[in-house]
Design a protein around this motif. Structure first.
Motif, mmCIF file in Angstrom:
data_model
loop_
_atom_site.group_PDB
_atom_site.id
_atom_site.type_symbol
_atom_site.label_atom_id
_atom_site.label_comp_id
_atom_site.label_asym_id
_atom_site.label_seq_id
_atom_site.Cartn_x
_atom_site.Cartn_y
_atom_site.Cartn_z
ATOM 1 N N VAL A 102 1.011 -0.868 0.008
ATOM 2 C CA VAL A 102 -0.073 -0.302 0.466
ATOM 3 C C VAL A 102 0.803 1.392 -0.323
ATOM 4 N N THR A 103 2.070 1.371 1.237
ATOM 5 C CA THR A 103 2.359 2.618 0.895
ATOM 6 C C THR A 103 3.781 2.859 -0.482
ATOM 7 N N ASN A 111 2.586 2.280 -2.845
ATOM 8 C CA ASN A 111 1.080 2.177 -4.596
ATOM 9 C C ASN A 111 1.038 4.051 -4.082
ATOM 10 N N PHE A 112 0.989 4.766 -2.942
ATOM 11 C CA PHE A 112 0.942 5.636 -2.286
ATOM 12 C C PHE A 112 1.948 6.929 -3.043
ATOM 13 N N VAL A 113 3.137 6.669 -2.723
ATOM 14 C CA VAL A 113 4.092 6.795 -3.315
ATOM 15 C C VAL A 113 4.701 7.186 -4.891
ATOM 16 N N THR A 114 4.206 6.377 -5.638
ATOM 17 C CA THR A 114 3.980 5.694 -7.170
ATOM 18 C C THR A 114 3.160 6.825 -7.723
ATOM 19 N N LEU A 115 1.647 7.155 -6.763
ATOM 20 C CA LEU A 115 1.278 7.688 -6.989
ATOM 21 C C LEU A 115 0.746 8.689 -7.234
ATOM 22 N N GLY A 116 1.835 9.837 -6.197
ATOM 23 C CA GLY A 116 2.518 10.344 -5.981
ATOM 24 C C GLY A 116 3.333 11.623 -7.467
ATOM 25 N N LYS A 173 -3.804 3.197 -9.202
ATOM 26 C CA LYS A 173 -2.651 3.152 -8.194
ATOM 27 C C LYS A 173 -4.180 4.153 -6.753
ATOM 28 N N LEU A 174 -4.930 4.681 -6.980
ATOM 29 C CA LEU A 174 -6.099 5.240 -6.537
ATOM 30 C C LEU A 174 -6.807 4.472 -6.253
ATOM 31 N N LEU A 176 -6.211 1.562 -2.859
ATOM 32 C CA LEU A 176 -5.764 1.239 -1.635
ATOM 33 C C LEU A 176 -7.168 0.807 -1.023
ATOM 34 N N CYS A 196 -8.614 -1.685 1.285
ATOM 35 C CA CYS A 196 -9.358 -2.066 3.328
ATOM 36 C C CYS A 196 -10.690 -3.060 2.508
#
Length: 226
Positions: free
Chosen positions: A33-34, A36-41, A54-55, A58, A62
């Motif tokens: 999950v982490t 995907n946050f990085v690559t989304l940014g 990527k959005l 999460l 969940c």
């Protein structure tokens, strides 16, 4: 013949699926999950495609964990074998992903519907794996995240090298042995996935599906929650 521990098999598959997903699905981490946050940014800043998978990763991750836990509790109340049922769910998802990838792969466009379906199927499979591991194999090292495991290895090695004695030192040594095996299995999965992407890109997701079937005959060392 000694059976492979279930936690080791899950960890190998975790490393394999995460690496294969990242390489084949334009930077999507099915289990991380982490990441995907990085690559989304990075995707949003650079204006490249592939933000939607990527959005969605999460909330899908969940939601599947929430449903998995509710179903697990219901199975437990009904006297059903919870761990085997959850493993079967993960196997079915990985087999579905393997079949889909053979038919629709390779996934060259991050914004395509096929890429999105494939990605969310893998995310769902890894969500189920994370949930069952956390509940039923809680004493084993995590199967999809190596940061905490590596940190604990270094902390335990520090105790051993500092000459600590007694029960604490014995437990530290025991943990180091188990966690090094987990890191090695994860790294091996990552390496084989990268090799498979190069050599057999169309069949890359068949391998974790086949291996996951062996979960039913693997050795469960620390069963909990059933």
């Amino acid at each position: 013949m000694k059976r492979i521990p279930l936690s080791v098999l899950l960890t190998f598959n975790g490393g394999y699926v995460d690496t294969a997903g990242f390489l084949a699905l334009q930077g999507l981490f099915p289990a991380h999950v982490t990441g995907n946050f990085v690559t989304l940014g990075a995707t949003l800043v650079m204006g490249s495609s592939g933000a939607l998978p990527k959005l969605l990763a999460l909330p899908v991750f969940c939601s599947v964990i929430l449903i998995t836990r509710i179903v697990g509790l219901m199975l437990h109340r009904a006297g059903r074998p919870v761990l085997k049922c959850l493993l079967a769910t993960k196997v079915i998802l990985l087999i579905a992903a393997a079949i889909f990838s053979v038919i629709h792969g390779p996934f060259s466009s991050a914004s395509s519907v096929a890429n999105l379906v494939m990605g969310m199927t893998l995310v769902s499979a890894m969500a189920v794996q994370n949930a069952l591991h956390r509940v039923h194999l809680a004493k084993s090292p995590p199967s999809t995240l190596m940061t905490g495991t590596t940190t604990q290895i270094m902390l335990d090695l520090a105790e051993i090298l500092a000459g600590e004695k007694g029960e604490g030192a014995y437990q530290a040594l025991t943990r180091v042995k188990r966690m090094i095996l987990a890191v090695a299995a994860f790294a091996l999965g990552c390496g084989i996935a990268a090799l498979a992407i190069v050599e057999v890109p169309l069949w890359v997701f068949v391998i974790p599906a086949v291996l996951s079937v062996f979960s039913f005959v693997a050795r469960v060392e620390t069963p909990e929650g059933d």
